[in-house]
Design a protein around this motif. Structure first.
Motif, PDB file in Angstrom:
ATOM      1  N   SER A  38       0.828  -1.209   0.000  1.00  0.00           N
ATOM      2  CA  SER A  38       0.000   0.000   0.000  1.00  0.00           C
ATOM      3  C   SER A  38       0.862   1.257   0.000  1.00  0.00           C
ATOM      4  CB  SER A  38      -0.925  -0.009   1.219  1.00  0.00           C
ATOM      5  OG  SER A  38      -1.841  -1.089   1.143  1.00  0.00           O
ATOM      6  N   ARG A  42       1.009   3.932  -3.103  1.00  0.00           N
ATOM      7  CA  ARG A  42       0.698   5.357  -2.865  1.00  0.00           C
ATOM      8  C   ARG A  42       1.851   6.242  -3.333  1.00  0.00           C
ATOM      9  NH1 ARG A  42      -4.220   7.919  -0.892  1.00  0.00           N
ATOM     10  NH2 ARG A  42      -3.650  10.102  -1.117  1.00  0.00           N
ATOM     11  N   LYS A  47      -2.720   1.968  -8.140  1.00  0.00           N
ATOM     12  CA  LYS A  47      -3.608   1.244  -7.233  1.00  0.00           C
ATOM     13  C   LYS A  47      -3.139  -0.171  -6.956  1.00  0.00           C
ATOM     14  CE  LYS A  47      -7.882   3.811  -8.117  1.00  0.00           C
ATOM     15  NZ  LYS A  47      -9.289   3.726  -8.564  1.00  0.00           N
ATOM     16  N   THR A 142       2.724   3.034   9.772  1.00  0.00           N
ATOM     17  CA  THR A 142       1.598   2.914   8.850  1.00  0.00           C
ATOM     18  C   THR A 142       0.261   2.945   9.585  1.00  0.00           C
ATOM     19  OG1 THR A 142       1.615   0.489   8.942  1.00  0.00           O
ATOM     20  CG2 THR A 142       2.994   1.539   7.260  1.00  0.00           C
ATOM     21  N   LYS A 143      -0.794   3.143   8.785  1.00  0.00           N
ATOM     22  CA  LYS A 143      -2.186   3.094   9.276  1.00  0.00           C
ATOM     23  C   LYS A 143      -2.436   4.148  10.358  1.00  0.00           C
ATOM     24  CE  LYS A 143      -2.044  -1.802   8.116  1.00  0.00           C
ATOM     25  NZ  LYS A 143      -2.280  -3.206   8.482  1.00  0.00           N
ATOM     26  N   ASP A 145      -3.956   6.861  10.186  1.00  0.00           N
ATOM     27  CA  ASP A 145      -5.315   7.409  10.153  1.00  0.00           C
ATOM     28  C   ASP A 145      -6.249   6.669  11.108  1.00  0.00           C
ATOM     29  OD1 ASP A 145      -6.906   5.313   7.999  1.00  0.00           O
ATOM     30  OD2 ASP A 145      -4.725   5.448   7.864  1.00  0.00           O
ATOM     31  N   LYS A 146      -5.842   5.485  11.540  1.00  0.00           N
ATOM     32  CA  LYS A 146      -6.654   4.700  12.468  1.00  0.00           C
ATOM     33  C   LYS A 146      -6.279   4.957  13.931  1.00  0.00           C
ATOM     34  CE  LYS A 146      -7.658   0.920   9.229  1.00  0.00           C
ATOM     35  NZ  LYS A 146      -7.119   1.544   8.029  1.00  0.00           N
ATOM     36  N   SER A 175      -0.261   7.361   6.103  1.00  0.00           N
ATOM     37  CA  SER A 175      -1.558   6.734   5.855  1.00  0.00           C
ATOM     38  C   SER A 175      -1.726   6.520   4.361  1.00  0.00           C
ATOM     39  CB  SER A 175      -2.702   7.615   6.372  1.00  0.00           C
ATOM     40  OG  SER A 175      -3.949   7.159   5.862  1.00  0.00           O
ATOM     41  N   THR A 177      -4.449   5.637   3.124  1.00  0.00           N
ATOM     42  CA  THR A 177      -5.813   6.093   2.845  1.00  0.00           C
ATOM     43  C   THR A 177      -5.861   7.577   2.553  1.00  0.00           C
ATOM     44  OG1 THR A 177      -6.714   4.371   4.288  1.00  0.00           O
ATOM     45  CG2 THR A 177      -8.164   6.216   3.752  1.00  0.00           C
ATOM     46  N   THR A 178      -5.201   8.391   3.378  1.00  0.00           N
ATOM     47  CA  THR A 178      -5.259   9.849   3.233  1.00  0.00           C
ATOM     48  C   THR A 178      -4.063  10.422   2.483  1.00  0.00           C
ATOM     49  OG1 THR A 178      -4.081  10.309   5.303  1.00  0.00           O
ATOM     50  CG2 THR A 178      -6.467   9.956   5.439  1.00  0.00           C
TER      51      THR A 178
END
Length: 200
Positions: A38, A42, A47, A142-143, A145-146, A175, A177-178
């Motif tokens: 991921s 990014r 993707k 990582t992660k 945003d959580k 992140s 995601t963001t």
């Protein structure tokens, strides 16, 4: 850095298969399912160039991604997945050690840790292993945003303390995601490899 051209050059299992271009190389290491694919996707604005999987331990080779004919991202097998056999773990360890100890274009490592938890014993061992080889390391949490923004500084302090992070090494929260942290990671990559800093 804005990435227009990227390709998987080879999935190597030995030094004889490494690319011969001489481009600088950065290794990405981390526990299985920590988000290596991921992060790579990014960074290169794709993707699914790096294969993400719900099945830990899927990466079993050194995957060389050619970025703009300027550098390689080298994605290596994840560690810490209990269902990977001892024989496979030993094989992965041998592949990584061969790379770290012999590869001249190698410029540094990005080690991923899950920001939601303290680094594991495997994370600490990997960081110490990289420092044994005098590798410059960027640690990416990582992660993020959580996690709670109010606890961000505490999380960073705990990661640094648990890893006993060398003062010369850097920690960046990320992140997929963001996109938080993407530009900072690229700044480190460009500084480590000496590639041109075109607009991101």
């Amino acid at each position: 850095m804005k990435v227009n051209n990227v390709s998987l050059t080879i999935s190597a299992v030995s030094a004889a298969q490494y690319p011969a271009t001489g481009y600088p190389e950065i290794v990405f290491v981390g526990r299985s399912n920590v988000g290596k694919s991921s992060l790579i996707n990014r960074l290169i604005d794709r993707k699914s160039m790096a294969r993400t999987s719900a099945v830990p331990g899927k990466t079993q080779t050194l995957n060389f991604y050619n970025i703009e004919d300027q550098l390689y991202f080298v994605d290596v097998p994840g560690y810490g997945y209990a269902k990977v056999s001892k024989r496979d773990r030993e094989r992965f360890a041998g592949m990584i050690e061969e790379y770290l100890s012999t590869r001249k274009p190698f410029r540094g490592a990005v080690q991923l840790v899950d920001a939601r938890h303290l680094p594991s014993e495997d994370d600490v061992s990997m960081y110490q292993y990289l420092k044994y080889f005098n590798v410059d390391v960027l640690v990416v949490g990582t992660k993020v945003d959580k996690t709670s923004k109010a606890k961000r500084q505490t999380i960073m302090r705990d990661i640094k303390r648990t890893l006993d992070l060398n003062q010369a090494d850097q920690l960046i929260m990320f992140s997929a995601t963001t996109g938080e942290g993407k530009d900072a990671v690229w700044d480190w990559l460009e500084n480590q490899t000496g590639i041109g800093g075109s607009e991101q």
